[in-house]
Design a protein around this motif. Structure first.
Motif, PDB file in Angstrom:
ATOM      1  N   UNK A  73      31.052  -5.437  -4.328  1.00 46.20           N
ATOM      2  CA  UNK A  73      30.387  -5.956  -5.514  1.00 46.20           C
ATOM      3  C   UNK A  73      31.178  -6.456  -6.843  1.00 46.20           C
ATOM      4  N   UNK A  74      31.260  -7.756  -7.129  1.00 46.78           N
ATOM      5  CA  UNK A  74      32.118  -8.212  -8.155  1.00 46.78           C
ATOM      6  C   UNK A  74      31.306  -8.449  -9.491  1.00 46.78           C
ATOM      7  N   UNK A  75      31.836  -8.252 -10.501  1.00 41.34           N
ATOM      8  CA  UNK A  75      31.448  -8.521 -11.728  1.00 41.34           C
ATOM      9  C   UNK A  75      32.128  -9.641 -12.445  1.00 41.34           C
ATOM     10  N   UNK A  76      31.444 -10.548 -13.124  1.00 42.93           N
ATOM     11  CA  UNK A  76      32.064 -11.773 -13.681  1.00 42.93           C
ATOM     12  C   UNK A  76      31.438 -11.781 -14.907  1.00 42.93           C
ATOM     13  N   UNK A  77      32.313 -11.530 -15.882  1.00 46.89           N
ATOM     14  CA  UNK A  77      31.727 -11.912 -17.275  1.00 46.89           C
ATOM     15  C   UNK A  77      32.822 -12.504 -18.493  1.00 46.89           C
TER      16      UNK A  77
ATOM     17  N   UNK B   5      29.383 -20.968 -10.437  1.00 46.79           N
ATOM     18  CA  UNK B   5      27.840 -20.680 -11.140  1.00 46.79           C
ATOM     19  C   UNK B   5      27.939 -19.445 -12.018  1.00 46.79           C
ATOM     20  N   UNK B   6      28.873 -18.314 -11.384  1.00 44.88           N
ATOM     21  CA  UNK B   6      28.985 -16.953 -12.386  1.00 44.88           C
ATOM     22  C   UNK B   6      29.818 -17.403 -13.433  1.00 44.88           C
ATOM     23  N   UNK B   7      30.725 -17.945 -13.334  1.00 43.35           N
ATOM     24  CA  UNK B   7      31.793 -18.110 -14.450  1.00 43.35           C
ATOM     25  C   UNK B   7      31.104 -19.103 -15.579  1.00 43.35           C
TER      26      UNK B   7
ATOM     27  N   UNK C 182      26.081 -14.184 -19.864  1.00 42.40           N
ATOM     28  CA  UNK C 182      25.605 -13.442 -18.853  1.00 42.40           C
ATOM     29  C   UNK C 182      26.585 -12.545 -18.196  1.00 42.40           C
ATOM     30  N   UNK C 183      26.157 -11.315 -17.780  1.00 35.94           N
ATOM     31  CA  UNK C 183      27.037 -10.484 -16.943  1.00 35.94           C
ATOM     32  C   UNK C 183      26.577 -10.802 -15.675  1.00 35.94           C
ATOM     33  N   UNK C 184      27.517 -11.408 -14.553  1.00 37.41           N
ATOM     34  CA  UNK C 184      27.291 -11.909 -13.139  1.00 37.41           C
ATOM     35  C   UNK C 184      27.578 -10.943 -12.140  1.00 37.41           C
ATOM     36  N   UNK C 185      26.933 -10.418 -11.257  1.00 35.94           N
ATOM     37  CA  UNK C 185      27.201  -9.520 -10.354  1.00 35.94           C
ATOM     38  C   UNK C 185      27.096 -10.240  -8.834  1.00 35.94           C
ATOM     39  N   UNK C 186      28.248 -10.408  -8.019  1.00 36.17           N
ATOM     40  CA  UNK C 186      28.262 -11.054  -6.805  1.00 36.17           C
ATOM     41  C   UNK C 186      28.347 -10.015  -5.628  1.00 36.17           C
ATOM     42  N   UNK C 187      27.474 -10.051  -4.763  1.00 38.80           N
ATOM     43  CA  UNK C 187      27.588  -9.209  -3.599  1.00 38.80           C
ATOM     44  C   UNK C 187      27.885  -9.829  -2.566  1.00 38.80           C
TER      45      UNK C 187
END
Length: 125
Positions: free
Chosen positions: A11-15, A44-46, A53-58
């Protein structure tokens, strides 16, 4: 992060800490499709992170940095086990201030769909 059946998932966090979050922004949960991994979601997350936004990628089991499943799995496993484990891990219901009796339940969002019965990668029906 570990699922109820013991599968380790990434589970990755991108902020973007330098971003000035606009009013109303929140966490965004993303996941990829069948034949990909987190890289498909990174652009998209970047972008969303640059907006505050704080994005989470599963990453699904058996994809990217996630561990392989010990047993055959299908879309139901991903939805009911992996996504739910990620949301539990992130504390989605607490973050959304949802009362426990009203929190999202399994099957709530697409209740009329029949389960996908085949394991991923298997042929036949």
């Amino acid at each position: 992060m570990t699922t109820q059946d013991g599968t380790r998932l990434a589970l990755w966090r991108v902020r973007d800490d330098a971003a000035n979050p606009p009013v109303g922004t929140s966490d965004v949960f993303l996941t990829h499709g069948t034949f990909s991994d987190k890289r498909i979601c990174l652009g998209m997350a970047k972008h969303l992170a640059s907006l505050g936004c704080c994005c989470w990628i599963l990453e699904w089991r058996g994809h990217g940095s996630s561990g392989a499943s010990a047993t055959a799995f299908n879309f139901d496993t991903v939805a009911q086990c992996d996504v739910m484990a990620a949301l539990d891990h992130l504390g989605a219901c607490r973050t959304l201030s949802v009362e426990s009796e009203n929190r999202p339940q399994r099957g709530q969002f697409l209740p009329n769909l029949q389960p996908h019965s085949r394991a991923m990668g298997q042929k036949g029906g």
